[in-house]
Design a protein around this motif. Structure first.
Motif, PDB file in Angstrom:
ATOM      1  N   THR A  53       0.840  -1.204   0.000  1.00  0.00           N
ATOM      2  CA  THR A  53       0.000   0.000   0.000  1.00  0.00           C
ATOM      3  C   THR A  53       0.873   1.252   0.000  1.00  0.00           C
ATOM      4  O   THR A  53       0.465   2.292  -0.515  1.00  0.00           O
ATOM      5  CB  THR A  53      -0.965   0.029   1.203  1.00  0.00           C
TER       6      THR A  53
ATOM      7  N   ALA B 192      -1.888  -2.896  -5.506  1.00  0.00           N
ATOM      8  CA  ALA B 192      -3.120  -2.978  -4.719  1.00  0.00           C
ATOM      9  C   ALA B 192      -3.512  -4.422  -4.422  1.00  0.00           C
ATOM     10  O   ALA B 192      -4.112  -4.705  -3.380  1.00  0.00           O
ATOM     11  CB  ALA B 192      -4.265  -2.278  -5.458  1.00  0.00           C
ATOM     12  N   ILE B 193      -3.183  -5.336  -5.303  1.00  0.00           N
ATOM     13  CA  ILE B 193      -3.655  -6.724  -5.174  1.00  0.00           C
ATOM     14  C   ILE B 193      -3.157  -7.405  -3.903  1.00  0.00           C
ATOM     15  O   ILE B 193      -3.946  -8.068  -3.212  1.00  0.00           O
ATOM     16  CB  ILE B 193      -3.276  -7.532  -6.428  1.00  0.00           C
TER      17      ILE B 193
ATOM     18  N   GLY C 212      -5.358  -6.627  -1.133  1.00  0.00           N
ATOM     19  CA  GLY C 212      -6.765  -6.904  -1.390  1.00  0.00           C
ATOM     20  C   GLY C 212      -7.652  -5.689  -1.523  1.00  0.00           C
ATOM     21  O   GLY C 212      -8.851  -5.766  -1.236  1.00  0.00           O
TER      22      GLY C 212
ATOM     23  N   SER D 190      -8.862  -1.886  -3.713  1.00  0.00           N
ATOM     24  CA  SER D 190      -9.034  -1.272  -5.023  1.00  0.00           C
ATOM     25  C   SER D 190      -8.068  -0.102  -5.158  1.00  0.00           C
ATOM     26  O   SER D 190      -8.040   0.789  -4.309  1.00  0.00           O
ATOM     27  CB  SER D 190     -10.476  -0.783  -5.188  1.00  0.00           C
TER      28      SER D 190
ATOM     29  N   GLU E 276     -12.186  -3.720  -9.542  1.00  0.00           N
ATOM     30  CA  GLU E 276     -10.859  -3.899  -8.960  1.00  0.00           C
ATOM     31  C   GLU E 276     -10.911  -4.721  -7.681  1.00  0.00           C
ATOM     32  O   GLU E 276      -9.998  -5.526  -7.419  1.00  0.00           O
ATOM     33  CB  GLU E 276     -10.234  -2.529  -8.682  1.00  0.00           C
ATOM     34  N   ARG E 277     -11.942  -4.551  -6.896  1.00  0.00           N
ATOM     35  CA  ARG E 277     -12.080  -5.361  -5.682  1.00  0.00           C
ATOM     36  C   ARG E 277     -12.240  -6.828  -6.027  1.00  0.00           C
ATOM     37  O   ARG E 277     -11.678  -7.704  -5.357  1.00  0.00           O
ATOM     38  CB  ARG E 277     -13.281  -4.871  -4.871  1.00  0.00           C
TER      39      ARG E 277
ATOM     40  N   SER F  67      -8.807  -8.187  -6.981  1.00  0.00           N
ATOM     41  CA  SER F  67      -7.952  -8.380  -5.809  1.00  0.00           C
ATOM     42  C   SER F  67      -8.399  -9.575  -4.981  1.00  0.00           C
ATOM     43  O   SER F  67      -7.575 -10.407  -4.575  1.00  0.00           O
ATOM     44  CB  SER F  67      -7.955  -7.119  -4.935  1.00  0.00           C
TER      45      SER F  67
ATOM     46  N   HIS G 243      -6.361 -13.193  -4.338  1.00  0.00           N
ATOM     47  CA  HIS G 243      -6.079 -13.727  -3.005  1.00  0.00           C
ATOM     48  C   HIS G 243      -6.638 -15.140  -2.845  1.00  0.00           C
ATOM     49  O   HIS G 243      -5.955 -16.037  -2.327  1.00  0.00           O
ATOM     50  CB  HIS G 243      -6.666 -12.811  -1.931  1.00  0.00           C
TER      51      HIS G 243
END
Length: 334
Positions: free
Chosen positions: A81, A109-110, A113, A115, A186-187, A190, A194
């Motif tokens: 982050t 960002a991934i 987790g 966006s 994007e969420r 991610s 995961h």
């Protein structure tokens, strides 16, 4: 629709002038100098730490080895982050590179987790509205509103995730529809990444390997890193002085490495265009300014003690709280 009021700029006109006198133009030019190579060396190091920690967590079952490695893994995941933070402030490249910036934002960002678009909008609004009780999304949605030790400790547990995503959902509801759709997409990416990694580790190496490499670092260590880092941002402040709307953290080699210099959060708010690798030098240049302003240095040990043991509330002047505790008359006669 949410309208940015630029609360911080409105209240920091005098501060800008003071900072302009505190650091010379030549120093500013040097501190704002960007090096993509230097950024990628740091990013490569983080990916290398992530890979080595993952290997160690798969390989070793001895708690004396894998528990420390799980902390390394969790803090490293958090630090992506910080790399994303560099991207959104455009301090990686000297010139604008929209495609590279977009790809890097998604990549960073991934691991945590989140966006990239949500984080970008949230954080830039935080900069613009710093000091506002309602328009700063960090303060309005995420800072604890219940000043109780048990509630504060929840932030350092898996409870952080529903708290954070609830806050993000409330704030993103004020965004344009197109941005909301981008954030939702994007969420999903991610979360899917995961789940895929976790399932792959489980399938290939077994449940306990997945527990050590993914579940514990993400759900149990990441919240500790997140909460500790947040303590050093805007919890111990002076609400009456914009120069002190961030917590002044004394630099230390361990925390500089552990948090990729994001512990220099006050300096970052003063000069958001300074890359992370120049922040320690910026703090050294600002020491005379801090002395003139009679600003108080903090450390993570003291912050944790003040946050949990002394039960200070955010964002307040903890030194004043301590003075009031010693002499209640101060509260009546400030």
């Amino acid at each position: 629709m949410f309208v940015v009021s630029h609360y911080y700029s409105q209240h920091a006109v005098g501060l800008r002038a003071e900072l302009g006198e505190a650091v010379s133009r030549e120093q500013m030019r040097e501190l704002h100098r960007k090096s993509a190579a230097r950024h990628f060396v740091i990013a490569g190091r983080q990916f290398g730490i992530l890979a080595l920690a993952t290997w160690g967590l798969i390989r070793f079952r001895n708690p004396a080895i894998w528990i420390p490695l799980a902390f390394v893994q969790g803090f490293t995941i958090f630090n992506f982050t910080v790399l994303l933070h560099e991207v959104l402030h455009h301090v990686v490249f000297e010139k604008k590179r929209p495609l590279a910036t977009r790809v890097m934002g998604l990549l960073y960002a991934i691991p945590s987790g989140i966006s990239a678009s949500q984080f970008t909008r949230w954080h830039l609004d935080h900069h613009a509205e710093l000091g506002s009780e309602y328009d700063d999304p960090k303060r309005h949605h995420l800072s604890p509103k219940v000043n109780a030790r048990w509630y504060k400790l929840l932030y350092a547990t898996p409870a952080l995730f529903p708290m954070y995503f609830r806050a993000a959902r409330r704030e993103s509801a004020t965004y344009p529809r197109e941005l909301q759709r981008t954030i939702a997409w994007e969420r999903k990416v991610s979360l899917g990444a995961h789940l895929a990694v976790m399932a792959g580790l489980w399938y290939v190496f077994g449940f306990y390997a997945a527990l050590r490499t993914s579940i514990i670092p993400v759900f149990f260590v990441f919240p500790i890193a997140f909460t500790l880092n947040r303590l050093g941002q805007h919890y111990d402040i002076d609400p009456d002085d914009p120069a002190k709307w961030g917590t002044l953290m004394r630099g230390h080699w361990f925390w500089d490495f552990a948090f990729l210099n994001s512990n220099y959060h006050l300096e970052h708010h003063y000069f958001p265009g300074v890359p992370l690798y120049h922040l320690p030098a910026l703090q050294r240049a600002l020491v005379p300014f801090y002395e003139r302003k009679h600003m108080r240095w903090q450390s993570y040990g003291r912050l944790v003690y003040g946050w949990i043991v002394e039960n200070h509330a955010p964002p307040t002047d903890w030194s004043r709280d301590d003075a009031v505790a010693r002499d209640p008359g101060i509260a009546l006669f400030p």
